[in-house]
Design a protein around this motif. Structure first.
Motif, PDB file in Angstrom:
ATOM      1  N   GLY A  10      -8.448   3.491   1.554  1.00  0.00           N
ATOM      2  CA  GLY A  10      -9.345   2.842   2.515  1.00  0.00           C
ATOM      3  C   GLY A  10      -8.959   1.372   2.612  1.00  0.00           C
ATOM      4  N   ILE A  12     -10.006  -1.072   1.015  1.00  0.00           N
ATOM      5  CA  ILE A  12      -9.884  -1.708  -0.298  1.00  0.00           C
ATOM      6  C   ILE A  12      -8.558  -1.315  -0.966  1.00  0.00           C
ATOM      7  N   GLY A  13      -8.298  -0.015  -1.071  1.00  0.00           N
ATOM      8  CA  GLY A  13      -7.074   0.433  -1.741  1.00  0.00           C
ATOM      9  C   GLY A  13      -5.818  -0.054  -1.032  1.00  0.00           C
ATOM     10  N   GLY A  35      -7.175   5.812   5.442  1.00  0.00           N
ATOM     11  CA  GLY A  35      -7.964   5.156   6.490  1.00  0.00           C
ATOM     12  C   GLY A  35      -8.938   6.052   7.224  1.00  0.00           C
ATOM     13  N   SER A  39     -14.169   3.326   5.588  1.00  0.00           N
ATOM     14  CA  SER A  39     -13.614   2.181   6.328  1.00  0.00           C
ATOM     15  C   SER A  39     -13.441   2.493   7.812  1.00  0.00           C
ATOM     16  N   ARG A 324     -21.969  -2.498   1.967  1.00  0.00           N
ATOM     17  CA  ARG A 324     -21.966  -2.845   3.395  1.00  0.00           C
ATOM     18  C   ARG A 324     -20.883  -3.856   3.752  1.00  0.00           C
ATOM     19  N   GLY A 326     -17.261  -3.917   2.640  1.00  0.00           N
ATOM     20  CA  GLY A 326     -15.891  -3.664   2.194  1.00  0.00           C
ATOM     21  C   GLY A 326     -14.824  -4.284   3.080  1.00  0.00           C
TER      22      GLY A 326
END
Ligand SMILES: Cc1cc2nc3c(=O)[nH]c(=O)nc-3n(C[C@H](O)[C@H](O)[C@H](O)COP(=O)(O)OP(=O)(O)OC[C@H]3O[C@@H](n4cnc5c(N)ncnc54)[C@H](O)[C@@H]3O)c2cc1C
Length: 361
Positions: A10, A12-13, A35, A39, A324, A326
């Motif tokens: 997502g 973050i990763g 993705g 996200s 809420r 990220g």
């Protein structure tokens, strides 16, 4: 063997993998295509000021991340040749009830005193700035520094940038468990010096976690309308709903916040509320076509703060629970995790986000 394995592709990763790729060999694993998790559902608001009631550490974390966005976007667009629809038009926060007007005034007072970019507008000014707004307003704030981005475009750009920087991405790999320096999937294992858990709301499902992390899904229903480009320029917050215009004219209307487990259905009640609020903000909106409706599951912790830091398992790090925020917190999260893995002191005090804070003494 790779230096780092990131579990979850997502925002973050992918951002963490990209950040680390300049100094480490990085493998990113996702059980699906990257993705397509939470996200993909986000509105893309980068708006730390508009809901802040104090200057606590989390507000500072959000502000620091927002301050990184110009460079983040510039590099991403350069490396990927993709436009992420980054908007710097700011946000209007509108209050139509006495109660919300009082909240707005309180926010204005502390933010103005603290020197943040916030303007208290005469109500008539709102129509001049956004002619399609029809809701009667008691107080209105304008926050010119609040920004937005189109998350799906952002995800594509980060993924491309990962490829450019040499990250290896393997999709269709469902990680079952982690142990010291090891990820387990099916009958396979893979080793790395560092393993990052960035699997969003599904992070808590991994076996072997220590400490265990309490994450629960908060469902958000959201939709988009087809409008002419420029019909709205700025983001608008009103009550529990918001409008986020894209440069293409698409208008995002969000979002519900429901405790509904892992259910991700779109419901009449959820969409009904969003559509009513949208038409209350602008009576014109009732006649525009709905382009898409969708949902996402926000990864929430009991204190609504993210989980950032080392696990009690050697070589394992957490970067999850962004609830809420990220998309907003992706740049700062990436640098924090890179600092930890590269052995530098993180530039932010991580105590409030400690993975062990939920353990009872
Ligand atoms: C309606 C809505 C609106 C939002 N609006 C905003 C906003 O305006 N601004 C903002 O900043 N934030 C917003 N958010 C919050 C934001 O979307 C999340 O905080 C963020 O997407 C979390 O990103 P993530 O990378 O942690 O999780 P995800 O995007 O869910 O990524 C996790 C990834 O891990 C993978 N995965 C899971 N389990 C495994 C496994 N076992 N093995 C391998 N891979 C696995 C999944 O397939 C997925 O790709 C919104 C959220 C919702 C629902």
């Amino acid at each position: 063997m790779h230096d780092v394995i990131v579990i979850g592709g997502g925002v973050i990763g992918l951002s963490i993998a990209r950040e680390l790729a300049s100094s480490k060999s990085v493998l990113l694993l996702d059980r699906g295509p990257t993705g397509q998790g939470t996200s993909h559902a986000a509105a893309g608001m980068l708006t730390p000021l508009s809901e802040a009631d104090d200057q606590g550490p989390f507000f500072q974390l959000c502000r620091t991340s927002l301050a990184m966005y110009d460079r983040f976007v510039e590099e991403l667009q350069q490396e990927s040749s993709l436009d992420v629809a980054y908007s710097k038009e700011g946000l209007l926060s509108l209050a139509s009830s006495e109660e919300s007007a009082a909240t707005l005034l309180r926010r204005y007072e502390w933010q103005h005193q603290a020197g943040f970019e916030v303007e208290l507008l005469p109500p008539g000014e709102v129509r001049k700035m956004e002619p399609l707004v029809t809701v009667p307003v008691i107080h209105a704030l304008f926050m010119p520094g609040e920004r937005s981005v189109a998350p799906r475009r952002l995800l594509n750009a980060i993924r491309e940038s990962c490829f450019v920087r040499g990250v290896e991405i393997r999709t269709g790999v469902h990680v079952d468990a982690v142990s010291p320096n090891t990820v387990h999937f099916g009958h396979m294992t893979m080793q790395a010096a560092a393993i990052v858990i960035a699997s969003g709301v599904w992070s808590a499902e991994l076996n072997g976690l220590n400490p265990r992390i309490p994450l629960s899904p908060r469902k958000g229903q959201i939709l988009s309308l087809a409008m002419a480009p420029g019909a709205f320029r700025r983001m608008i917050r009103w009550g529990h709903s918001y409008l986020v215009p894209r440069p293409t004219g698409e208008l995002i209307v969000g979002a519900t916040n429901e405790d509904a487990g892992f259910d991700s259905s779109v419901t009449p009640a959820g969409l009904g509320r969003l559509l009513m609020d949208a038409q209350a903000i602008s009576s014109y909106l009732g006649s525009y076509p709905i382009v898409e409706t969708w949902t996402g599951l926000r990864p929430a912790t009991p204190d609504e703060l993210p989980i950032l830091g080392s696990a009690a398992i050697h070589g394992v790090y957490y970067a999850t629970g962004h609830y809420r925020n990220g998309v907003l917190l992706a740049p700062i999260t990436a640098t924090i995790v890179a600092d930890l893995i590269e052995g530098h002191k993180p530039r932010v005090d991580l105590e409030p986000y400690s993975p062990s804070r939920f353990e009872s003494n």
